[in-house]
Design an enzyme around this catalytic site. Structure first.
Site, PDB file in Angstrom:
ATOM      1  N   ALA B  65       0.968  -1.238  -0.172  1.00 39.83           N
ATOM      2  CA  ALA B  65      -0.127  -0.120   0.032  1.00 39.83           C
ATOM      3  C   ALA B  65       0.812   1.331   0.070  1.00 39.83           C
ATOM      4  O   ALA B  65       1.770   1.389   0.651  1.00 39.83           O
ATOM      5  CB  ALA B  65      -0.964   0.083   1.222  1.00 39.83           C
ATOM      6  N   HIS B  66       0.473   2.281  -0.639  1.00 40.96           N
ATOM      7  CA  HIS B  66       1.299   3.489  -0.894  1.00 40.96           C
ATOM      8  C   HIS B  66       0.367   4.588  -1.617  1.00 40.96           C
ATOM      9  O   HIS B  66      -0.526   4.133  -2.375  1.00 40.96           O
ATOM     10  CB  HIS B  66       2.674   3.105  -1.407  1.00 40.96           C
ATOM     11  CG  HIS B  66       2.526   2.819  -3.065  1.00 40.96           C
ATOM     12  ND1 HIS B  66       1.976   1.631  -3.312  1.00 40.96           N
ATOM     13  CD2 HIS B  66       2.750   3.555  -4.126  1.00 40.96           C
ATOM     14  CE1 HIS B  66       2.078   1.669  -4.879  1.00 40.96           C
ATOM     15  NE2 HIS B  66       2.053   2.867  -5.393  1.00 40.96           N
ATOM     16  N   ALA B  67       0.820   5.852  -1.508  1.00 37.90           N
ATOM     17  CA  ALA B  67       0.449   6.985  -2.202  1.00 37.90           C
ATOM     18  C   ALA B  67       1.429   7.722  -2.641  1.00 37.90           C
ATOM     19  O   ALA B  67       2.520   7.432  -2.527  1.00 37.90           O
ATOM     20  CB  ALA B  67      -0.700   7.481  -1.460  1.00 37.90           C
TER      21      ALA B  67
END
Lengths: 90, 149
Positions: B65-67
């Protein structure tokens, strides 16, 4: 030769894909520049690329391109990457 | 190559998540505990998946998960959440997810060495199972090659 890896943010999956594509290229004894980018910049970054490596989610957003699009399932499966790169380049 | 900081506070063992949003939120909570991100970062990671689909499930059982780098990121950091019950993200091949990594990157450009370090760990295909089965944060750090501070 230029290969562009594409994901949503241009930092996570595309970075992993870049690292593992470089590994696969070394194993195949092929030379290429691999650039990781996010899908919003694909038109510019991939304008002079031969190959776009990505996952299924981004194929539609990438749209029309002169590059060959290779869809990868498991980003860590070097044999999948090797086989797909070899058939695209061979 | 340097792995982004992964202190014990950023590791959550055997957590329960009802769905993928909850699982990603837990990885965001862990980044907040370690000082890598602000509380709003979890929502940004969730929006990436809402916008683009479950591509963050990068290998069987593993979500990254990352932005994007931005105001919700304080410093580079990694978090690890192992789930007591696997969660489906809707990925055609790599579901269900047992291990969620949360990745915060403060500045794009300088991040590739950090992502490469993460990639190197999981090039050993047994690493996901080992992390999923780990019973302590120290064990996760050991599997990931982190020297405990």
């Amino acid at each position: 030769m230029k290969i562009v890896t594409i994901c949503g943010a241009g930092i996570g999956s595309s970075g992993v894909l870049k690292v593992n594509a470089e590994r696969a290229l070394r194993a195949l004894d092929l030379e290429a520049t691999v650039v990781a980018a996010d899908v919003s910049t694909v038109k510019v970054v991939a304008a002079d690329a031969q190959i776009i490596l990505t996952t299924q989610e981004f194929v539609e957003a990438i749209g029309k391109t002169n590059a060959d699009i290779i869809v990868v399932v498991n980003l860590f499966d070097t044999s999948e990457l090797k086989q797909k790169l070899e058939s695209a380049l061979g | 190559m340097p792995l982004p900081p992964l202190p014990e506070s950023a590791i959550d063992i055997g957590a329960f998540a009802a769905d993928w949003r909850a699982a990603v939120s837990l990885s965001g909570d862990a980044l907040v505990r370690s000082g890598a991100a602000k509380p709003g970062y979890a929502g940004e990671m969730i929006r990436m998946i809402e916008n683009f689909g479950p591509y963050v499930v990068i290998a069987p059982g593993l979500a990254l998960a990352h932005a994007r780098p931005g105001p919700e990121v304080i410093a580079n950091g990694l978090s690890v959440v192992t789930l007591s019950e696997p969660v489906r993200f809707g990925h055609a091949h790599n579901d269900p997810v047992r291990v969620v990594l949360g990745l915060a990157i403060a500045e794009s450009g300088a991040h590739l060495a950090a992502v490469a370090a993460v990639a190197n760990i999981f090039n050993d295909s047994s690493a996901i199972g080992q992390i999923a089965e780990a019973t302590s944060a120290a064990e996760v750090q050991q599997i990931m090659g982190v020297i405990p501070s």
